[in-house]
Design a protein around this motif. Structure first.
Motif, PDB file in Angstrom:
ATOM      1  N   LEU A 156       0.741  -1.552   0.341  1.00  8.58           N
ATOM      2  CA  LEU A 156       0.287   0.333  -0.110  1.00  8.58           C
ATOM      3  C   LEU A 156       0.791   1.051  -0.152  1.00  8.58           C
ATOM      4  N   ALA A 157       2.277   0.793  -0.364  1.00 13.01           N
ATOM      5  CA  ALA A 157       2.983   1.845  -0.281  1.00 13.01           C
ATOM      6  C   ALA A 157       3.990   2.589  -0.807  1.00 13.01           C
ATOM      7  N   THR A 158       4.063   1.120  -2.270  1.00 14.64           N
ATOM      8  CA  THR A 158       5.321   1.335  -2.864  1.00 14.64           C
ATOM      9  C   THR A 158       4.051   0.896  -4.220  1.00 14.64           C
ATOM     10  N   TRP A 159       3.863   1.810  -5.094  1.00 16.93           N
ATOM     11  CA  TRP A 159       3.220   1.321  -5.789  1.00 16.93           C
ATOM     12  C   TRP A 159       3.817   1.537  -7.624  1.00 16.93           C
ATOM     13  N   THR A 160       3.798   0.535  -8.802  1.00 20.12           N
ATOM     14  CA  THR A 160       4.041   0.958  -9.792  1.00 20.12           C
ATOM     15  C   THR A 160       3.022   0.221 -10.359  1.00 20.12           C
ATOM     16  N   ARG A 161       3.124   1.376 -12.117  1.00 20.26           N
ATOM     17  CA  ARG A 161       2.127   1.185 -13.006  1.00 20.26           C
ATOM     18  C   ARG A 161       2.376   0.326 -13.645  1.00 20.26           C
ATOM     19  N   VAL A 162       1.018  -0.600 -13.834  1.00 20.43           N
ATOM     20  CA  VAL A 162       0.353  -1.794 -14.596  1.00 20.43           C
ATOM     21  C   VAL A 162      -0.102  -2.414 -15.509  1.00 20.43           C
ATOM     22  N   GLY A 163      -1.040  -0.842 -15.820  1.00 13.85           N
ATOM     23  CA  GLY A 163      -1.810  -0.907 -17.191  1.00 13.85           C
ATOM     24  C   GLY A 163      -2.847   0.437 -17.285  1.00 13.85           C
ATOM     25  N   GLU A 164      -3.440   0.211 -18.218  1.00 10.37           N
ATOM     26  CA  GLU A 164      -4.475   1.285 -18.137  1.00 10.37           C
ATOM     27  C   GLU A 164      -5.746   1.006 -18.759  1.00 10.37           C
ATOM     28  N   TYR A 165      -7.196   1.778 -18.507  1.00 10.51           N
ATOM     29  CA  TYR A 165      -7.849   1.951 -19.229  1.00 10.51           C
ATOM     30  C   TYR A 165      -8.785   3.717 -19.989  1.00 10.51           C
ATOM     31  N   ALA A 166      -8.163   3.633 -21.263  1.00  6.99           N
ATOM     32  CA  ALA A 166      -8.419   4.615 -21.929  1.00  6.99           C
ATOM     33  C   ALA A 166      -9.624   4.961 -22.272  1.00  6.99           C
ATOM     34  N   ARG A 167     -10.483   6.228 -22.365  1.00  6.35           N
ATOM     35  CA  ARG A 167     -12.093   6.469 -22.773  1.00  6.35           C
ATOM     36  C   ARG A 167     -11.496   7.823 -22.568  1.00  6.35           C
TER      37      ARG A 167
END
Length: 485
Positions: free
Chosen positions: A174-185
């Protein structure tokens, strides 16, 4: 003008709901609250209320203070119960990931995510750190984290509102976050308050649901809770269809959050969820007579029970007023079957009630036309009312607040199938709101309305067609006020 059976803030201001959590046999509901609103103050804290049945709430005051640690006031976020102590605050700590702005670390007016934690079951919170756990100086819109435990990958997962897309992040603690994807609209306006969960459908299958508060009015669509069903692999969400479905087709069901149902043993029921939404919209947030009559501004629409149903064109969420609501009837009028050709005024006047029936009409008529429904919040003489009905030639169900006092005037509509010649209707009326549920909650429309004193009549109508309103039942409702804990 305070509602009889809907949730409302005790004083001053409320807006976005935060996803309730289940602790020690009750649901803890948090929402954005400004104690200085009537005095012209700014900023929001998180205020807490508890409920056991999603209808009657007990107020517990502010749980997360605003302007506490130099990181700005507290905006939307989400809470989780850290049963395995991944964040280091202790087993069972309640951890909130909250959007705040800190101008010395992100651009002025920028947004970042911060941790708050509670070791007393969510009753009070302290900042977990002065620095954000997730910031992005390049993004202006970067808020409303929705965090879930991703059991398939043994990690936390976050969906974050980033303007025209939802960013996906993963974390072990909950303290170290890694971007793994997205959903774009890019076709649904500004995206806010994301939601993601897995649910068991009525056919036994399991589907993921991705939701978001979106504003698609430029496309003739709602500005409420849009959602897609589909598959989720931990980094990508693959929708079953490109176009979203809408949980509410009305004007006033924004910032909505869903949360799981827990059975008597405390276990989650994968086939049932609840949803609560703000009874307002940002086009007219400060336009309410309750400021004068009751000294507050902030109601929610009724908590709804959600079930995932299989339909001919995929899966959809069906929403009905939460089951316990029927237990708050103070008086019930059972009118039986009523045939209507034209207008019929009922001899019942009420300002807070649940009206239910099944409407039937002749499908063999050559023109298949007609306008069938109700006028509620009706003034003596009929100069003001809210219309809720079925336009058979549309075909669509509609809710129309044009001829009453309301924030903007207007009418909304949602498609329905008239081929069966019958449809179930529930209509909730409560002082400053009207909610229309059609076909067991396959479509819902919610409006904020401000009837004048004495605008409490009820009319049935069938124009251009004859209809039978079967098993008409009107239950007057009231939730006794509960003392603050």
């Amino acid at each position: 003008m305070r509602p009889e059976f809907h949730f409302s803030v005790p004083d001053n201001w409320k807006n976005d709901p935060q996803r309730p959590i289940f602790v020690d046999g009750e649901y803890h509901y948090y929402y954005l609250y400004n104690a200085d609103y009537l005095a012209g103050g700014i900023g929001t804290s998180w205020r807490r209320a508890t409920t056991r049945d999603h209808v009657s709430f007990v107020d517990h005051g502010v749980a997360v203070e605003k302007f506490t640690n130099g990181n700005g006031d507290c905006w939307s976020g989400s809470l989780v119960i850290d049963t395995e102590d991944t964040a280091g605050f202790g087993r069972g700590a309640v951890v909130a990931v909250v959007t705040q702005a800190r101008v010395d670390q992100v651009p002025e007016g920028g947004q970042a995510q911060y941790i708050w934690y509670s070791t007393d079951g969510g009753r009070s919170f302290r900042p977990g750190a002065n620095d954000p756990v997730l910031a992005d100086p390049e993004r202006t819109e970067f808020r409303d984290p929705k965090v879930i435990w991703d059991s398939s990958r043994d990690r936390w997962f976050m969906a974050l509102a980033e303007g025209d897309r939802l960013g996906f992040y993963a974390s072990p603690d909950l303290a170290t976050w890694t971007r793994v994807g997205e959903y774009a609209r890019g076709d649904l306006g500004l995206l806010e308050c994301p939601d993601i969960f897995e649910m068991t459908a009525d056919d036994g299958s399991s589907r993921w649901v991705l939701g978001v508060s979106a504003n698609a009015k430029h496309r003739g669509l709602p500005a409420t809770y849009a959602y897609w069903t589909g598959a989720f692999d931990g980094s990508r969400f693959l929708p079953d269809a490109h176009e979203p479905r809408w949980l509410d087709w009305g004007f006033d069901f924004y910032g909505a959050v869903t949360y799981p149902h827990h059975d008597a043993s405390g276990e989650e029921d994968a086939s049932l969820r609840h949803v609560i939404g703000w009874a307002n919209f940002w086009d007219y947030p400060h336009n309410t007579p309750t400021l004068v009559t009751d000294g507050y501004n902030g109601d929610d629409m009724i908590v709804r029970d959600l079930r995932l149903v299989r339909e001919y064109d995929g899966y959809a969420l069906a929403a009905t007023p939460t089951a316990a609501l029927t237990g708050y009837a103070t008086r019930t009028h059972r009118l039986g079957d009523v045939e209507v050709d034209g207008d019929l005024d009922l001899g019942i006047r009420a300002s807070a009630y649940d009206l239910s029936c099944e409407i039937q009409w002749n499908t063999e008529a050559a023109d298949h036309t007609g306008d069938i429904g109700f006028e509620v919040c009706r003034a003596v003489g009929g100069s003001r009312f809210v219309a809720a009905g079925l336009n058979l030639s549309g075909p669509h169900a509609y809710l129309d607040r044009t001829l009453t006092v309301n924030p903007t005037r207007g009418r909304t509509q949602a498609a329905f199938d008239p081929s069966t010649g019958r449809v179930g209707i529930r209509l909730l009326v409560d002082r400053t709101s009207v909610e229309l549920f059609v076909d067991n909650g396959r479509s819902v429309q919610s409006h904020r309305v401000f009837p004048a004193p004495g605008d409490d009549g009820i009319r049935l109508f069938a124009r251009g067609a004859t209809a039978v309103f079967r098993d008409v039942t009107i239950s007057e409702l009231s939730v006794p006020p509960t003392p603050r804990a």
